[in-house]
Scaffold this active site. Structure first.
Site, PDB file in Angstrom:
ATOM      1  N   PRO A   2       0.812  -1.251  -0.220  1.00 18.33           N
ATOM      2  CG  PRO A   2      -0.560  -1.414   1.754  1.00 18.33           C
ATOM      3  CD  PRO A   2       0.599  -2.029   1.291  1.00 18.33           C
ATOM      4  CD  GLU A   3       2.939   2.810  -4.496  1.00 19.04           C
ATOM      5  OE1 GLU A   3       2.986   4.319  -4.817  1.00 19.04           O
ATOM      6  OE2 GLU A   3       3.246   2.160  -5.298  1.00 19.04           O
TER       7      GLU A   3
END
Ligand code: ZN
Length: 294
Positions: A2-3
């Site tokens: 996840p960014e």
């Protein structure tokens, strides 16, 4: 992994379920994830009220009324899932008062490592199959001196990330622009996907040396980065492997990728006849068009 957009989507999903709510029971079901959990974490969370839910880079920060902040990192595969209580009948509510939440939810599953039963019966579960995620508790007053936060560069969607900051930060850098954008000390929260997409939008090759870019081209990256992140947040993030929103739904920005994961496909730049190439830089794949990205 996840960014920023995925973490922000999770934070927004958690907000209505957590802010202003009290944790009636915290169940910490193993001693560690990526790192050991802080000592007495379950006791320190139980009874605490969540005052604010913030995000810094890829960290979710829950400020508690106990003077501590709960730091949450999703790692590679971490999910924060919200389950409303199965039944809200009066009899159930009476049992809730006694702190008995087990009848409201199915039993936790194998990878449900931290379970927070909120006083209103909502269950928030941190599920992490690969266990690269992390949680920590620290005194809120130490602010960004926490070791995981201390070296982070500005937020790409914040006011301090602007043209003049970015020009100064890249000045004289011998690394490729791709690596500079992944460097969390220069700008925080970006990962491989959104860096590839932002570079394509500005026509900048990921191989180009950061220090060699003209001021104009560096300036063009600032709005491109903000735009790609904002669009991704609007889409609920990108679901590639494990990422889910807090209601278990997928994000759908992956359908909007121009370059990421599109090796061999035609470039989407109008009038560009190129196709998307993949190169490996510092062990990570960069996707780009070597016709229109220079
Ligand atoms: Zn192209």
């Amino acid at each position: 992994m996840p960014e920023l957009p995925e973490v922000e989507t999770v934070r927004r999903g958690l907000e209505p379920a957590m802010v202003g709510k009290r944790i009636a029971v915290a169940d910490v079901r193993r001693p560690n994830l990526r790192w050991p959990f802080p000592e007495g974490m379950a006791d320190r969370l139980t009874g605490a009220r969540i005052e604010r839910l913030r995000r810094r880079s890829k960290y979710i920060l829950a400020d508690l009324d106990t003077g501590e902040t709960l730091l949450i990192h999703l790692g590679m595969s971490g999910r924060m899932l919200i389950a409303p209580p199965r039944n809200n009948g009066a009899k159930e509510a009476a049992r809730d008062m006694l702190g008995d939440f087990h009848h409201l939810h199915p039993a936790p599953e194998k990878h449900d490592h931290v379970v927070l039963d909120m006083a209103d019966g909502t269950r928030i579960t941190f599920n992490d199959a690969r266990r690269f995620g992390a949680m920590d508790l620290y005194a809120t007053e130490i602010g960004e001196t926490h070791k995981l936060l201390a070296l982070l560069g500005p937020e790409p969607l914040g006011n301090s990330f602007d043209e003049s900051y970015f020009k100064a930060a890249l000045k004289g850098k011998n690394t490729p622009i791709k690596s500079a954008l992944l460097d969390q000390r220069i700008v925080s929260g970006l990962g491989n996907i959104y860096v590839c997409e932002a570079l394509w939008r500005t026509g900048i090759s990921p191989l180009r040396k950061a220090g060699d870019l003209s001021g104009k081209r560096i300036a063009s990256l600032v709005p491109a980065i903000r735009q790609v992140l904002s669009e991704a947040i609007e889409s609920g993030g990108s679901s590639l492997k494990d990422y889910r929103q807090t209601d278990g739904e997928l994000g759908y920005f992956q359908h909007s990728f121009a370059v990421y994961g599109r090796e061999g496909a035609p470039c989407k730049t109008p009038n560009c006849a190129g196709d998307i190439k993949r190169v490996v830089q510092s062990g990570r794949s960069s996707f780009y068009c070597n016709t229109c990205q220079r």
